[in-house]
Design a protein around this motif. Structure first.
Motif, short mmCIF file in Angstrom:
data_model
loop_
_atom_site.label_atom_id
_atom_site.label_comp_id
_atom_site.label_asym_id
_atom_site.label_seq_id
_atom_site.Cartn_x
_atom_site.Cartn_y
_atom_site.Cartn_z
N GLN A 98 0.84 -1.20 0.00
CA GLN A 98 0.00 0.00 0.00
C GLN A 98 0.87 1.25 0.00
O GLN A 98 2.04 1.20 0.38
CB GLN A 98 -0.91 0.03 1.22
CG GLN A 98 -1.95 -1.06 1.22
CD GLN A 98 -2.87 -0.95 2.42
OE1 GLN A 98 -2.53 -0.35 3.43
NE2 GLN A 98 -4.05 -1.54 2.31
N GLY A 99 0.25 2.36 -0.40
CA GLY A 99 0.94 3.66 -0.38
C GLY A 99 2.22 3.63 -1.19
O GLY A 99 2.28 3.05 -2.26
N ARG A 100 3.25 4.24 -0.63
CA ARG A 100 4.54 4.32 -1.32
C ARG A 100 5.22 2.97 -1.46
O ARG A 100 6.14 2.80 -2.26
CB ARG A 100 5.47 5.30 -0.60
CG ARG A 100 4.99 6.72 -0.68
CD ARG A 100 5.82 7.66 0.20
NE ARG A 100 5.21 8.97 0.21
CZ ARG A 100 5.75 10.04 -0.34
NH1 ARG A 100 6.92 9.96 -0.93
NH2 ARG A 100 5.13 11.20 -0.28
N GLN A 145 3.60 0.28 -2.37
CA GLN A 145 2.82 -0.49 -3.32
C GLN A 145 3.67 -0.88 -4.54
O GLN A 145 4.50 -0.11 -5.01
CB GLN A 145 1.63 0.37 -3.78
CG GLN A 145 0.77 -0.27 -4.81
CD GLN A 145 -0.43 0.61 -5.08
OE1 GLN A 145 -1.47 0.38 -4.49
NE2 GLN A 145 -0.29 1.61 -5.93
N THR A 191 -4.00 8.25 -5.98
CA THR A 191 -3.84 9.08 -4.79
C THR A 191 -3.41 10.47 -5.25
O THR A 191 -2.95 10.64 -6.37
CB THR A 191 -2.81 8.45 -3.82
OG1 THR A 191 -2.77 9.20 -2.62
CG2 THR A 191 -1.44 8.39 -4.44
N GLU A 249 -0.86 13.66 -4.78
CA GLU A 249 0.47 14.02 -4.28
C GLU A 249 0.79 15.43 -4.74
O GLU A 249 0.33 15.86 -5.80
CB GLU A 249 1.54 13.07 -4.84
CG GLU A 249 1.46 11.66 -4.33
CD GLU A 249 1.84 11.51 -2.87
OE1 GLU A 249 2.66 12.30 -2.35
OE2 GLU A 249 1.30 10.59 -2.24
N TRP A 251 1.38 4.97 -7.00
CA TRP A 251 2.73 4.59 -6.56
C TRP A 251 3.01 3.17 -7.03
O TRP A 251 2.12 2.31 -7.01
CB TRP A 251 2.82 4.63 -5.04
CG TRP A 251 2.93 6.01 -4.49
CD1 TRP A 251 1.91 6.78 -4.00
CD2 TRP A 251 4.11 6.79 -4.38
NE1 TRP A 251 2.40 7.99 -3.61
CE2 TRP A 251 3.76 8.03 -3.82
CE3 TRP A 251 5.44 6.57 -4.72
CZ2 TRP A 251 4.68 9.04 -3.58
CZ3 TRP A 251 6.37 7.57 -4.47
CH2 TRP A 251 5.98 8.79 -3.91
#
Length: 189
Positions: free
Chosen positions: A102-104, A106, A164, A166, A177
């Motif tokens: 997940q997130g960065r 991923q 997402t 940024e 990401w």
């Protein structure tokens, strides 16, 4: 002079016999042999003389010897021959988007229509442009030797579920990401 796809395939199989993985295409620089009547249609279908190439193994093999050169043309390259072909859009299609983490952290991966699984990241970056003269998105993953795989609509929509926001260089952008890299899908208003 016309070359048959089966003859090209035999040359590549012989050159690959002693190695594993992809052929050393970057080391093969034969003179141009001419053009061969192979077209890769926008829908990903490979055609020879207007008819679908029925043997999936030949298409998979050809995808490993395909490169796009600085002149913008696509070529099938063997140790001794180089044949120009026609590509209507991107030569490969990418489907089956998979996300892990997940997130960065991923990591996104796709599978091409020739069965190759590619992780989106430094070696295989994602770029979302548009088709000339339209606003239709053209999401592609760069592969090797100048070729790309275009994400099919379903994979692109799956990616949209992962976007997402940024702030990049003072501007808000939406994107995804993958492998520690942020890939812009679009600027945000």
């Amino acid at each position: 002079m016309t070359q048959k796809p089966e003859t090209i395939a035999e040359q590549v199989e012989n050159a690959q016999a002693s190695s594993k993985g992809l052929p050393p295409l970057d080391k093969w620089n034969p003179e141009l042999s001419g053009a061969i009547d192979i077209v890769i249609a926008r829908d990903g279908q490979w055609l020879y003389q207007g008819k679908p190439i029925g043997r999936e193994a030949i298409v998979r093999l050809f995808s490993t010897i395909l490169r796009r050169e600085d002149d913008g043309h696509y070529y099938l390259v063997t140790p001794v021959e180089k044949w120009r072909i026609t590509v209507e859009d991107a030569p490969l299609l990418a489907h089956s988007l998979h996300a892990s983490g997940q997130g960065r952290e991923q990591v996104l991966s796709v599978t091409t229509n020739t069965g190759e699984t590619i992780e989106i990241g430094e070696a295989h970056p994602l770029h979302v442009g548009t088709y000339e003269g339209t606003d239709e998105p053209r999401p592609v993953v760069k592969l090797r030797h100048g070729i790309e795989a275009r994400l099919v609509t379903a994979a692109y929509y799956d990616m949209a579920d992962l976007v997402t926001e940024e702030v990049i260089e003072g501007e808000t952008a939406i994107g995804v990401w993958s492998s520690g890299n942020f890939y812009k899908i679009a600027a945000n208003g």
